[in-house]
Design a protein around this motif. Structure first.
Motif, PDB file in Angstrom:
ATOM      1  N   ALA A 273      -2.331 -25.153 -34.560  1.00  0.00           N
ATOM      2  CA  ALA A 273      -3.585 -24.989 -35.296  1.00  0.00           C
ATOM      3  C   ALA A 273      -3.973 -26.277 -36.004  1.00  0.00           C
ATOM      4  CB  ALA A 273      -3.446 -23.857 -36.315  1.00  0.00           C
ATOM      5  N   ALA A 274      -2.997 -26.960 -36.567  1.00  0.00           N
ATOM      6  CA  ALA A 274      -3.269 -28.166 -37.341  1.00  0.00           C
ATOM      7  C   ALA A 274      -1.939 -28.854 -37.587  1.00  0.00           C
ATOM      8  CB  ALA A 274      -3.936 -27.807 -38.663  1.00  0.00           C
ATOM      9  N   ALA A 275      -1.971 -29.838 -38.475  1.00  0.00           N
ATOM     10  CA  ALA A 275      -0.738 -30.534 -38.806  1.00  0.00           C
ATOM     11  C   ALA A 275      -0.664 -30.653 -40.314  1.00  0.00           C
ATOM     12  CB  ALA A 275      -0.706 -31.915 -38.162  1.00  0.00           C
ATOM     13  N   THR A 276       0.497 -31.028 -40.778  1.00  0.00           N
ATOM     14  CA  THR A 276       0.629 -31.299 -42.201  1.00  0.00           C
ATOM     15  C   THR A 276       1.635 -32.424 -42.367  1.00  0.00           C
ATOM     16  OG1 THR A 276       0.999 -30.348 -44.380  1.00  0.00           O
ATOM     17  CG2 THR A 276       2.518 -29.683 -42.632  1.00  0.00           C
ATOM     18  N   ILE A 277       1.705 -32.951 -43.562  1.00  0.00           N
ATOM     19  CA  ILE A 277       2.665 -34.025 -43.804  1.00  0.00           C
ATOM     20  C   ILE A 277       3.697 -33.516 -44.794  1.00  0.00           C
ATOM     21  CG2 ILE A 277       2.955 -36.367 -44.653  1.00  0.00           C
ATOM     22  CD1 ILE A 277       0.096 -36.873 -43.632  1.00  0.00           C
ATOM     23  N   LEU A 278       4.930 -33.589 -44.401  1.00  0.00           N
ATOM     24  CA  LEU A 278       5.997 -33.055 -45.243  1.00  0.00           C
ATOM     25  C   LEU A 278       6.411 -34.070 -46.297  1.00  0.00           C
ATOM     26  CD1 LEU A 278       8.203 -31.353 -42.515  1.00  0.00           C
ATOM     27  CD2 LEU A 278       6.570 -30.285 -44.074  1.00  0.00           C
ATOM     28  N   GLY A 279       7.272 -33.605 -47.187  1.00  0.00           N
ATOM     29  CA  GLY A 279       7.707 -34.442 -48.296  1.00  0.00           C
ATOM     30  C   GLY A 279       8.370 -35.732 -47.849  1.00  0.00           C
ATOM     31  N   ASN A 280       8.912 -35.760 -46.625  1.00  0.00           N
ATOM     32  CA  ASN A 280       9.555 -36.993 -46.166  1.00  0.00           C
ATOM     33  C   ASN A 280       8.564 -37.935 -45.492  1.00  0.00           C
ATOM     34  OD1 ASN A 280       9.048 -35.723 -43.784  1.00  0.00           O
ATOM     35  ND2 ASN A 280      11.194 -35.407 -43.229  1.00  0.00           N
ATOM     36  N   GLY A 281       7.277 -37.578 -45.530  1.00  0.00           N
ATOM     37  CA  GLY A 281       6.257 -38.458 -44.958  1.00  0.00           C
ATOM     38  C   GLY A 281       6.025 -38.221 -43.476  1.00  0.00           C
ATOM     39  N   ARG A 282       6.827 -37.348 -42.874  1.00  0.00           N
ATOM     40  CA  ARG A 282       6.639 -37.112 -41.447  1.00  0.00           C
ATOM     41  C   ARG A 282       5.665 -35.973 -41.212  1.00  0.00           C
ATOM     42  NH1 ARG A 282      11.091 -36.534 -37.370  1.00  0.00           N
ATOM     43  NH2 ARG A 282       9.222 -36.757 -36.114  1.00  0.00           N
ATOM     44  N   ILE A 283       5.069 -35.990 -40.035  1.00  0.00           N
ATOM     45  CA  ILE A 283       4.108 -34.953 -39.707  1.00  0.00           C
ATOM     46  C   ILE A 283       4.822 -33.740 -39.141  1.00  0.00           C
ATOM     47  CG2 ILE A 283       2.234 -34.378 -38.107  1.00  0.00           C
ATOM     48  CD1 ILE A 283       1.274 -37.245 -38.457  1.00  0.00           C
ATOM     49  N   ALA A 284       4.399 -32.558 -39.582  1.00  0.00           N
ATOM     50  CA  ALA A 284       4.891 -31.325 -38.973  1.00  0.00           C
ATOM     51  C   ALA A 284       3.683 -30.576 -38.435  1.00  0.00           C
ATOM     52  CB  ALA A 284       5.634 -30.479 -40.000  1.00  0.00           C
ATOM     53  N   LEU A 285       3.848 -29.962 -37.270  1.00  0.00           N
ATOM     54  CA  LEU A 285       2.739 -29.214 -36.685  1.00  0.00           C
ATOM     55  C   LEU A 285       2.705 -27.808 -37.266  1.00  0.00           C
ATOM     56  CD1 LEU A 285       3.171 -30.308 -32.964  1.00  0.00           C
ATOM     57  CD2 LEU A 285       1.657 -31.288 -34.702  1.00  0.00           C
ATOM     58  N   ILE A 286       1.500 -27.326 -37.503  1.00  0.00           N
ATOM     59  CA  ILE A 286       1.322 -25.948 -37.958  1.00  0.00           C
ATOM     60  C   ILE A 286       0.963 -25.114 -36.735  1.00  0.00           C
ATOM     61  CG2 ILE A 286       0.001 -24.421 -39.449  1.00  0.00           C
ATOM     62  CD1 ILE A 286      -0.590 -26.858 -41.213  1.00  0.00           C
ATOM     63  N   LEU A 287       1.794 -24.121 -36.453  1.00  0.00           N
ATOM     64  CA  LEU A 287       1.597 -23.342 -35.235  1.00  0.00           C
ATOM     65  C   LEU A 287       0.472 -22.329 -35.406  1.00  0.00           C
ATOM     66  CD1 LEU A 287       5.343 -22.816 -34.384  1.00  0.00           C
ATOM     67  CD2 LEU A 287       3.710 -24.295 -33.200  1.00  0.00           C
ATOM     68  N   ASP A 288      -0.082 -21.921 -34.276  1.00  0.00           N
ATOM     69  CA  ASP A 288      -1.167 -20.953 -34.264  1.00  0.00           C
ATOM     70  C   ASP A 288      -0.656 -19.671 -33.593  1.00  0.00           C
ATOM     71  OD1 ASP A 288      -3.379 -19.444 -33.841  1.00  0.00           O
ATOM     72  OD2 ASP A 288      -4.588 -21.024 -32.966  1.00  0.00           O
ATOM     73  N   PRO A 289      -0.193 -18.709 -34.383  1.00  0.00           N
ATOM     74  CA  PRO A 289       0.440 -17.509 -33.797  1.00  0.00           C
ATOM     75  C   PRO A 289      -0.503 -16.758 -32.860  1.00  0.00           C
ATOM     76  CG  PRO A 289       0.814 -17.606 -36.163  1.00  0.00           C
ATOM     77  CD  PRO A 289      -0.181 -18.676 -35.847  1.00  0.00           C
ATOM     78  N   GLU A 290      -1.786 -16.731 -33.193  1.00  0.00           N
ATOM     79  CA  GLU A 290      -2.740 -16.032 -32.324  1.00  0.00           C
ATOM     80  C   GLU A 290      -2.675 -16.603 -30.908  1.00  0.00           C
ATOM     81  OE1 GLU A 290      -5.589 -13.931 -33.243  1.00  0.00           O
ATOM     82  OE2 GLU A 290      -4.730 -13.588 -35.230  1.00  0.00           O
ATOM     83  N   ASP A 291      -2.695 -17.927 -30.867  1.00  0.00           N
ATOM     84  CA  ASP A 291      -2.689 -18.617 -29.583  1.00  0.00           C
ATOM     85  C   ASP A 291      -1.399 -18.320 -28.823  1.00  0.00           C
ATOM     86  OD1 ASP A 291      -3.935 -20.173 -27.771  1.00  0.00           O
ATOM     87  OD2 ASP A 291      -3.297 -22.090 -28.602  1.00  0.00           O
ATOM     88  N   ILE A 292      -0.302 -18.315 -29.570  1.00  0.00           N
ATOM     89  CA  ILE A 292       0.994 -18.083 -28.930  1.00  0.00           C
ATOM     90  C   ILE A 292       1.058 -16.673 -28.366  1.00  0.00           C
ATOM     91  CG2 ILE A 292       3.464 -17.817 -29.379  1.00  0.00           C
ATOM     92  CD1 ILE A 292       3.164 -20.086 -31.454  1.00  0.00           C
ATOM     93  N   ILE A 293       0.641 -15.705 -29.169  1.00  0.00           N
ATOM     94  CA  ILE A 293       0.718 -14.313 -28.707  1.00  0.00           C
ATOM     95  C   ILE A 293      -0.249 -14.101 -27.552  1.00  0.00           C
ATOM     96  CG2 ILE A 293       0.315 -11.921 -29.346  1.00  0.00           C
ATOM     97  CD1 ILE A 293       1.334 -12.593 -32.110  1.00  0.00           C
ATOM     98  N   GLY A 294      -1.442 -14.687 -27.675  1.00  0.00           N
ATOM     99  CA  GLY A 294      -2.421 -14.555 -26.607  1.00  0.00           C
ATOM    100  C   GLY A 294      -1.886 -15.113 -25.310  1.00  0.00           C
ATOM    101  N   PHE A 295      -1.243 -16.276 -25.410  1.00  0.00           N
ATOM    102  CA  PHE A 295      -0.684 -16.904 -24.221  1.00  0.00           C
ATOM    103  C   PHE A 295       0.443 -16.065 -23.663  1.00  0.00           C
ATOM    104  CE2 PHE A 295       2.509 -19.600 -22.234  1.00  0.00           C
ATOM    105  CZ  PHE A 295       1.766 -20.183 -21.239  1.00  0.00           C
ATOM    106  N   ASP A 296       1.256 -15.564 -24.581  1.00  0.00           N
ATOM    107  CA  ASP A 296       2.400 -14.792 -24.144  1.00  0.00           C
ATOM    108  C   ASP A 296       1.953 -13.545 -23.387  1.00  0.00           C
ATOM    109  OD1 ASP A 296       5.236 -14.327 -24.113  1.00  0.00           O
ATOM    110  OD2 ASP A 296       4.770 -12.584 -25.329  1.00  0.00           O
ATOM    111  N   ALA A 297       0.876 -12.918 -23.896  1.00  0.00           N
ATOM    112  CA  ALA A 297       0.380 -11.723 -23.225  1.00  0.00           C
ATOM    113  C   ALA A 297      -0.047 -12.078 -21.803  1.00  0.00           C
ATOM    114  CB  ALA A 297      -0.780 -11.135 -24.005  1.00  0.00           C
ATOM    115  N   LYS A 298      -0.754 -13.196 -21.682  1.00  0.00           N
ATOM    116  CA  LYS A 298      -1.188 -13.629 -20.348  1.00  0.00           C
ATOM    117  C   LYS A 298       0.016 -13.972 -19.493  1.00  0.00           C
ATOM    118  CE  LYS A 298      -4.804 -16.100 -21.962  1.00  0.00           C
ATOM    119  NZ  LYS A 298      -5.442 -17.393 -22.056  1.00  0.00           N
ATOM    120  N   ALA A 299       0.972 -14.642 -20.141  1.00  0.00           N
ATOM    121  CA  ALA A 299       2.153 -15.061 -19.402  1.00  0.00           C
ATOM    122  C   ALA A 299       2.918 -13.848 -18.889  1.00  0.00           C
ATOM    123  CB  ALA A 299       3.056 -15.907 -20.300  1.00  0.00           C
TER     124      ALA A 299
END
Lengths: 695, 172
Positions: free
Chosen positions: A655-681
């Protein structure tokens, strides 16, 4: 230089404020126990608001708006003059007229035309209210669209209006004694102070000045005649002369009573004739509710928010490095770092609060929805609001309009019983709908509650069964039944009304709230009413996230989507056949497909072993559910949302990204997308050759 | 106010349009040269925002192999493209001695991982030759131009061509 459209925009922004002031006043009138005893100041405030809107609208030739405002104003004027007593009916009429006025403003803003018939009824009622009182009204017969009525600023703009707006004209005779300057005083300071109080026109009297050769610069031979106009009283003026009271002769007269009166002691005979009083600027310029506010481009604010977010991250990176360098023991360094941390937090909170606005305008909009909906439903509704001053992110407020409208309508249409049923149940005929907002542990909670019959659970259950939403023999808890209301396509109204019952219902509300990172819950007691609560993050820029680890990558899952986390026992996991390629976890007799996040995201080829996995049960609005297998759960924290799309594009499952306390980027997952894909899969998996993740 | 301004006579200004810009400035191009593996490349200096050391990026799911992930550029999420992998010269094994060129390409801020940045050169535009079509050349973008320098061949790269093709999505 400001273009016309800029000025127009300013006018509309003022209109928003004025309409708010108008509604405030109307609520006061409506809320007063004895409606006949209405504070005249309140009526004045209402009148001013309508008048100011009319004045501005006339300048831009919004004729329909001007016409309606004028008719409205006539009624208010009669009230102001005491010719019209406030009754319940009148208060209701004024409220509806205010609603219609807001419609006109909106129409003028967007350039659309209101339906010609709209408002004729109100106009008729407005003029009827006048004719009842025997007040003549020239506008009576004029249809609202009948073009250029002679409406202009001089309508009713006599001196009376000035008193109304609190503006007064004063004439001040100021004759300093000859020794005035010796005491260190300077008339310039006093004149400046007066100029700060209002519109100043000071004329010096030069008669006593000698020839230049004879001039003693230390002796003051001037005196002044000063005209001052503004919202001030005599004491305000006297205050300016406080320090020199015994060093001058002072005469203050109000020009309301005296048209021209030069103070007698002044040798005023040769003073220039008093200029004709400046033409009245009119109450249109007197803002009814002066709010010290600043209009700032939201881009500027967002940039600031971004930068402050960086500051906070930088600070935590710095303090981590200090720690790692083994310097944390240094007292001055530690103290400095801790100061820096507190400062950056404070700055962050301060900056975040810039975007926050009180929910009051939103609630006022809902008041109108209540009026319209109660008319349509034929139910009398008492509408209460609480916590109007609660600050919420501006974007959140904007996006709450639709869901909240739906909830309020729902409360009136479905929540409240019919008047007969209410009386039969021993309740007052008028139902109560309460809208409240409050800050609760870092979130905003907005509740819509009614004192109706509560959720009719047997009926809900029956409908869900007949629509095939649940198995006919399913036994559900009360909470489960309440949750059925949020299923797509569920609608309990037996007949389709224009309010609700079109099958677009609470599921839409729920997904709208979820898009804002919020949660929607419902609580209901049979016979006593229903409460729907929206719980929202304080700002859209921040998200409550669960920090997880997948194949060595740190990622964030929005907590709003997580129903449960668990570490499954081996016997809770079942392997389905190789054909479907997956595993399921048994949770309260329900089989939930397991999706290995690492495989799904392409970070590994072999799913994590069942005994090492941690499962996040995530759920979509539509009720689709799946279990995400991750390596570890680290932490819950609020993360600042950063867009990915501007510089890269959409990333699947992210869905987006964020920056953690250590300065590195972490991705924010999109559960809707995952479940939608999984259903199709699930549907197509057996046909694919490159099956990901066979355990 | 406006009436006053219009009433004022237009001041006489020297006609600067007559003096032509110096020959060199218009026809010269400043480029940043960099090394990928053992090849020398260059890019128009106008797209280069800054040059940074390499830091470990965060992987993106289902990205093309030459997109190493995203990195934090003072709060902005910036994708990182491995230029070597993108040009089919084999994936880099980046270490802190590698360099990232932060460039502004088509309104996007993108980081490009290269082996080293060498210098800034001013080259005459006339010295840029179009890259010849090569038969049987491996896939991947070809240079926008070639420049012969005393030190050897310099390949002019259009950074935009290194980005993943638009609409790159996982096929669900």
């Amino acid at each position: 230089m400001a273009s016309v459209s800029d000025i127009k925009e300013t006018f509309f922004q003022e209109c928003d404020d004025l309409l708010e002031a108008l509604n405030d006043g109307l609520i006061q009138i409506g809320g007063q126990g004895s409606p006949t005893e209405v504070d005249s100041e309140t009526i004045n405030a209402i009148f001013r608001a309508v008048h100011s809107i009319k004045g501005g609208a006339a300048a831009f030739r919004f004729n329909a708006l001007v016409d309606f405002a004028h008719a409205y104003e006539n009624t208010l004027d009669a009230m102001r003059a005491g010719r019209l007593g406030v009754t319940q009916d009148l208060s209701d009429l004024l409220q509806r007229a205010a609603d219609h006025l807001a419609d006109h403003v909106r129409a003028a803003r967007t350039g659309e035309d209101l339906a010609p018939s709209s408002g004729t009824d109100l106009l008729a009622r407005l003029s009827a209210s006048l004719s009842n009182q025997g007040v003549s009204n020239n506008q009576d017969e004029a249809p609202p669209e009948f073009a250029p009525l002679a409406l202009s600023f001089d309508l009713g703009l006599g001196l009376g209006d000035d008193t109304l707006s609190g503006r007064k004209k004063w004439r001040i005779g100021f004759a300093p004694a000859a020794g005035f300057l010796e005491s260190g005083n300077d008339p310039v300071h006093i004149l400046r102070e007066l100029a700060g109080l209002g519109d100043l026109d000071a004329r010096p009297n030069l008669n006593r000045l000698p020839a230049l050769d004879d001039l003693d610069p230390e002796i003051l031979l001037l005196d002044w005649q000063i005209d001052l106009e503004g919202a001030l009283c005599e004491d305000d003026i006297r205050q300016a002369f406080d320090f020199v009271a015994d060093l001058c002769k002072l005469e203050i007269t109000s020009l309301q009573e005296v048209t021209f009166a030069a103070p007698a002691h002044l040798p005023a005979s040769d003073a220039p004739p008093a200029a004709p009083l400046p033409s009245v600027t009119g109450p249109a310029t007197a803002a009814p509710t002066p709010r010290a506010s600043l209009r700032v481009d939201t881009d500027h604010v967002d940039r600031l928010i971004n930068l402050v977010g960086e500051l906070v991250i930088n600070q935590s990176v710095l303090s981590r490095s200090v720690h790692e360098a083994g310097l944390a023991g240094q007292p001055t360094l530690a103290a400095g770092l801790s100061d820096l941390r507190n400062l950056s937090r404070e700055i962050q909170e301060g900056v975040m609060s810039i975007r926050a606005q009180p929910v009051k305008p939103l609630f006022q909009r809902m008041a109108r929805i209540v009026r319209d909906a109660s008319d349509l439903a034929g139910k009398r509704v008492e509408f209460l609001t609480l916590g109007e001053g609660t600050d919420v992110d501006k974007t959140v407020i904007e996006q709450l309009v639709d869901p909240l409208t739906h909830m309020v309508r729902n409360a009136i249409d479905h929540g409240l019983e019919t008047p007969e049923a209410r009386l039969a149940a021993g309740k007052p005929e008028a139902g109560k709908v309460r809208l409240s907002a409050a800050h609760r542990s870092g979130r905003v909670v907005i509740e819509v509650s009614d004192d109706g019959g509560g959720i009719n659970r047997p009926k809900v259950l029956h409908i869900a069964q007949s629509k095939g939403l649940i198995a006919p023999d399913a036994t559900l808890s009360d909470a489960d039944i309440d949750a059925l209301l949020f299923l797509p396509g569920f609608s309990t109204a037996s007949s389709v009304t224009s309010l609700s019952g079109r099958g677009v219902g609470l599921d839409v509300v729920k997904s709208a709230i979820r898009r804002l990172g919020g949660r929607l819950t419902v609580a209901s007691t049979p016979g006593q009413g229903t409460t729907m609560s929206i719980s929202l993050p304080l700002t859209l820029a921040v998200l409550d996230g669960m920090v997880i680890e997948v194949a060595g990558e740190t990622m964030v899952v929005p907590i709003a989507a997580i129903a449960q986390t668990l570490q499954p026992a081996p016997d809770e996991i079942d392997h389905l056949g190789m054909g479907s390629g997956g595993m399921v976890v048994r949770l309260r007799d329900r089989f939930i497909p397991i999706v290995d996040l690492g495989c799904l995201l392409g970070f590994r080829n072999v799913a994590i072993a069942p005994d090492k996995m941690v499962l996040l049960i995530v759920e979509t609005d539509t009720g689709a559910i799946c279990a995400l297998a991750v390596d570890a759960i680290h932490d819950q924290q609020q993360v600042v949302i950063k867009g990915l799309e501007a510089n890269y594009g959409r990333v699947p499952f992210v869905a987006a990204a964020t920056i953690l306390g250590n300065g590195r980027i972490a991705l924010i997952l999109d559960p809707e997308d995952i479940i939608g894909f999984d259903a199709k899969a699930q549907a197509t998996l057996s046909e694919k050759e490159d099956l990901p993740c066979l355990p | 106010m406006s009436a006053m301004t219009s009433a004022m006579p237009e001041p006489n200004r020297p006609d600067i349009s007559r003096s032509e810009p110096p020959q060199s400035a218009a026809n010269m191009m400043e480029v940043v040269t960099f090394r990928v593996g053992d090849q020398e490349y260059c890019v128009d200096i106008m797209v280069v925002r800054e040059i940074r050391g390499w830091t470990l990026p965060t992987s993106l799911p289902h990205a093309p192999p030459y997109v190493l992930g995203v990195m934090n550029l003072r709060g902005t999420v910036v994708p990182l493209v491995d230029v070597s992998a993108r040009l089919d010269l084999g994936p880099s094994s980046p270490d802190p001695r590698h360099v990232v060129i932060i460039a502004m390409v088509a309104e996007q801020i993108v980081g490009f991982l290269v082996s080293a940045v060498s210098r800034v050169l001013s080259i005459p535009r006339s010295a840029i030759q179009p890259a010849p079509e090569l038969a049987g050349r491996p896939s991947g973008p070809s240079p926008a131009g070639l420049i012969a320098t005393p030190e050897g061949l310099l390949r002019l790269i259009d950074m935009g061509a290194l980005l993943p093709p638009a609409g790159h999505r996982i096929s669900a």
